[in-house]
Design a protein around this motif. Structure first.
Motif, PDB file in Angstrom:
ATOM      1  N   ALA A 271       1.250  14.028   3.627  1.00  0.00           N
ATOM      2  CA  ALA A 271       0.535  15.249   3.253  1.00  0.00           C
ATOM      3  C   ALA A 271       0.225  16.036   4.514  1.00  0.00           C
ATOM      4  O   ALA A 271       0.063  15.465   5.594  1.00  0.00           O
ATOM      5  CB  ALA A 271      -0.750  14.906   2.516  1.00  0.00           C
ATOM      6  N   ARG A 272       0.136  17.343   4.371  1.00  0.00           N
ATOM      7  CA  ARG A 272      -0.217  18.193   5.513  1.00  0.00           C
ATOM      8  C   ARG A 272      -1.668  18.596   5.398  1.00  0.00           C
ATOM      9  O   ARG A 272      -2.099  19.102   4.372  1.00  0.00           O
ATOM     10  CB  ARG A 272       0.666  19.433   5.540  1.00  0.00           C
ATOM     11  CG  ARG A 272       2.079  19.124   5.909  1.00  0.00           C
ATOM     12  CD  ARG A 272       2.892  20.380   6.032  1.00  0.00           C
ATOM     13  NE  ARG A 272       4.178  20.072   6.610  1.00  0.00           N
ATOM     14  CZ  ARG A 272       4.991  20.979   7.102  1.00  0.00           C
ATOM     15  NH1 ARG A 272       4.644  22.251   7.092  1.00  0.00           N
ATOM     16  NH2 ARG A 272       6.147  20.639   7.602  1.00  0.00           N
TER      17      ARG A 272
ATOM     18  N   LEU B 252       0.859  -1.169   0.000  1.00  0.00           N
ATOM     19  CA  LEU B 252       0.000   0.000   0.000  1.00  0.00           C
ATOM     20  C   LEU B 252       0.904   1.230   0.000  1.00  0.00           C
ATOM     21  O   LEU B 252       1.415   1.639   1.046  1.00  0.00           O
ATOM     22  CB  LEU B 252      -0.919   0.018   1.229  1.00  0.00           C
ATOM     23  CG  LEU B 252      -1.775   1.277   1.400  1.00  0.00           C
ATOM     24  CD1 LEU B 252      -2.703   1.486   0.209  1.00  0.00           C
ATOM     25  CD2 LEU B 252      -2.575   1.210   2.703  1.00  0.00           C
ATOM     26  N   PRO B 253       1.141   1.822  -1.188  1.00  0.00           N
ATOM     27  CA  PRO B 253       2.016   2.997  -1.238  1.00  0.00           C
ATOM     28  C   PRO B 253       1.343   4.204  -0.589  1.00  0.00           C
ATOM     29  O   PRO B 253       0.197   4.518  -0.888  1.00  0.00           O
ATOM     30  CB  PRO B 253       2.255   3.225  -2.729  1.00  0.00           C
ATOM     31  CG  PRO B 253       1.256   2.405  -3.460  1.00  0.00           C
ATOM     32  CD  PRO B 253       0.688   1.405  -2.512  1.00  0.00           C
TER      33      PRO B 253
ATOM     34  N   ARG C 193      10.151  13.991  -2.040  1.00  0.00           N
ATOM     35  CA  ARG C 193       8.741  14.371  -1.895  1.00  0.00           C
ATOM     36  C   ARG C 193       7.930  13.717  -3.011  1.00  0.00           C
ATOM     37  O   ARG C 193       8.191  13.918  -4.191  1.00  0.00           O
ATOM     38  CB  ARG C 193       8.608  15.889  -1.969  1.00  0.00           C
ATOM     39  CG  ARG C 193       7.202  16.368  -1.715  1.00  0.00           C
ATOM     40  CD  ARG C 193       7.170  17.868  -1.532  1.00  0.00           C
ATOM     41  NE  ARG C 193       5.802  18.302  -1.361  1.00  0.00           N
ATOM     42  CZ  ARG C 193       5.102  18.912  -2.308  1.00  0.00           C
ATOM     43  NH1 ARG C 193       5.653  19.167  -3.467  1.00  0.00           N
ATOM     44  NH2 ARG C 193       3.863  19.278  -2.082  1.00  0.00           N
ATOM     45  N   VAL C 194       6.942  12.924  -2.618  1.00  0.00           N
ATOM     46  CA  VAL C 194       6.108  12.183  -3.557  1.00  0.00           C
ATOM     47  C   VAL C 194       4.670  12.635  -3.369  1.00  0.00           C
ATOM     48  O   VAL C 194       4.241  12.941  -2.259  1.00  0.00           O
ATOM     49  CB  VAL C 194       6.201  10.658  -3.291  1.00  0.00           C
ATOM     50  CG1 VAL C 194       5.372   9.874  -4.288  1.00  0.00           C
ATOM     51  CG2 VAL C 194       7.638  10.203  -3.326  1.00  0.00           C
ATOM     52  N   GLU C 195       3.912  12.672  -4.474  1.00  0.00           N
ATOM     53  CA  GLU C 195       2.497  13.037  -4.395  1.00  0.00           C
ATOM     54  C   GLU C 195       1.755  12.432  -5.573  1.00  0.00           C
ATOM     55  O   GLU C 195       2.365  12.077  -6.587  1.00  0.00           O
ATOM     56  CB  GLU C 195       2.332  14.551  -4.385  1.00  0.00           C
ATOM     57  CG  GLU C 195       2.863  15.225  -5.625  1.00  0.00           C
ATOM     58  CD  GLU C 195       2.842  16.741  -5.533  1.00  0.00           C
ATOM     59  OE1 GLU C 195       2.832  17.375  -6.600  1.00  0.00           O
ATOM     60  OE2 GLU C 195       2.839  17.281  -4.427  1.00  0.00           O
TER      61      GLU C 195
ATOM     62  N   LEU D 200      -1.274   9.295   3.481  1.00  0.00           N
ATOM     63  CA  LEU D 200      -2.426   9.027   2.631  1.00  0.00           C
ATOM     64  C   LEU D 200      -2.049   8.063   1.517  1.00  0.00           C
ATOM     65  O   LEU D 200      -0.892   8.025   1.084  1.00  0.00           O
ATOM     66  CB  LEU D 200      -2.947  10.335   2.019  1.00  0.00           C
ATOM     67  CG  LEU D 200      -3.433  11.395   2.993  1.00  0.00           C
ATOM     68  CD1 LEU D 200      -3.791  12.665   2.252  1.00  0.00           C
ATOM     69  CD2 LEU D 200      -4.618  10.877   3.791  1.00  0.00           C
ATOM     70  N   PRO D 201      -3.014   7.285   1.018  1.00  0.00           N
ATOM     71  CA  PRO D 201      -2.726   6.382  -0.101  1.00  0.00           C
ATOM     72  C   PRO D 201      -2.326   7.165  -1.346  1.00  0.00           C
ATOM     73  O   PRO D 201      -2.974   8.148  -1.709  1.00  0.00           O
ATOM     74  CB  PRO D 201      -4.053   5.652  -0.323  1.00  0.00           C
ATOM     75  CG  PRO D 201      -4.784   5.785   0.969  1.00  0.00           C
ATOM     76  CD  PRO D 201      -4.376   7.123   1.523  1.00  0.00           C
TER      77      PRO D 201
END
Length: 197
Positions: free
Chosen positions: A41-42, A36-37, A109-111, A54-55
């Protein structure tokens, strides 16, 4: 790698809204290999800002298992269906899972990112993501590497230094017309037999 491991593939599992973590815990309790990656997040609440996990692909998680052991996954609380293609569970390429795993395990940083299919196809030459391939996206003063899970039509982006990437040839496995990735349908797998699309 054992003989059993050779018969196991990664599959995308669709979960109920905001049940990704609970379904992942339950599947792990049932001794399935789950990925589950998550990304940080803020979120702002009335008087404070809190960092939450968060997923990366909302509504999805990944399970590695043999095709004949998928039925117990469907009976897990929080699981809705297994992503299928042509009425059969769709195998997610190991390279896509590994690429996503490497970006979420890095300190970068990933999103989430809108799904992309065009742009320069590049490979990272240096650093913690060396060898990872994706689409290069330039936005203002930032350069991002976008990795896509084609079966889901979902992508994730991570910031990269342009000096650390090299352009890949335009002809690759991703452009192979025999891959059938453009006609993916997301239908639940039936409880005893595979559903038709």
């Amino acid at each position: 790698m054992t003989k059993l491991d050779l018969n196991q593939n990664w599959y995308a599992v669709c979960t109920r809204h905001q049940h990704e973590k609970a379904a992942a815990r339950m599947l792990e309790y049932r001794e399935f290999e789950v990925f589950l990656p998550l990304y940080a997040a803020r979120h702002r609440w009335q008087d404070r800002i809190k960092e939450v996990s968060l997923p990366l692909f909302p509504g999805y998680l990944f399970v590695r298992e043999r095709l004949d052991r998928l039925l117990p996954i469907l009976t897990t609380p929080g699981v809705c269906k297994i992503v299928s293609c042509g009425g059969r569970p769709a195998v997610i390429p190991f390279s896509e899972i590994e690429g996503v795993r490497r970006i979420v395990e890095s300190n970068l940083r990933v999103e989430p990112h809108p799904f992309l299919k065009s742009g320069d196809w590049v490979r990272v030459k240096h650093g913690p993501l060396a060898g990872v391939e994706g689409i290069l996206l330039r936005k203002k003063n930032m350069t991002r590497l976008v990795l896509s899970v084609e079966m889901l039509g979902e992508s994730a982006a991570v910031e990269v230094d342009t000096t650390h990437v090299e352009r890949m040839p335009t002809v690759s496995l991703r452009n192979d017309p025999n891959r059938q990735s453009d006609s993916v349908s997301m239908h639940p797998v039936g409880r005893l037999s595979m559903s038709a699309t």
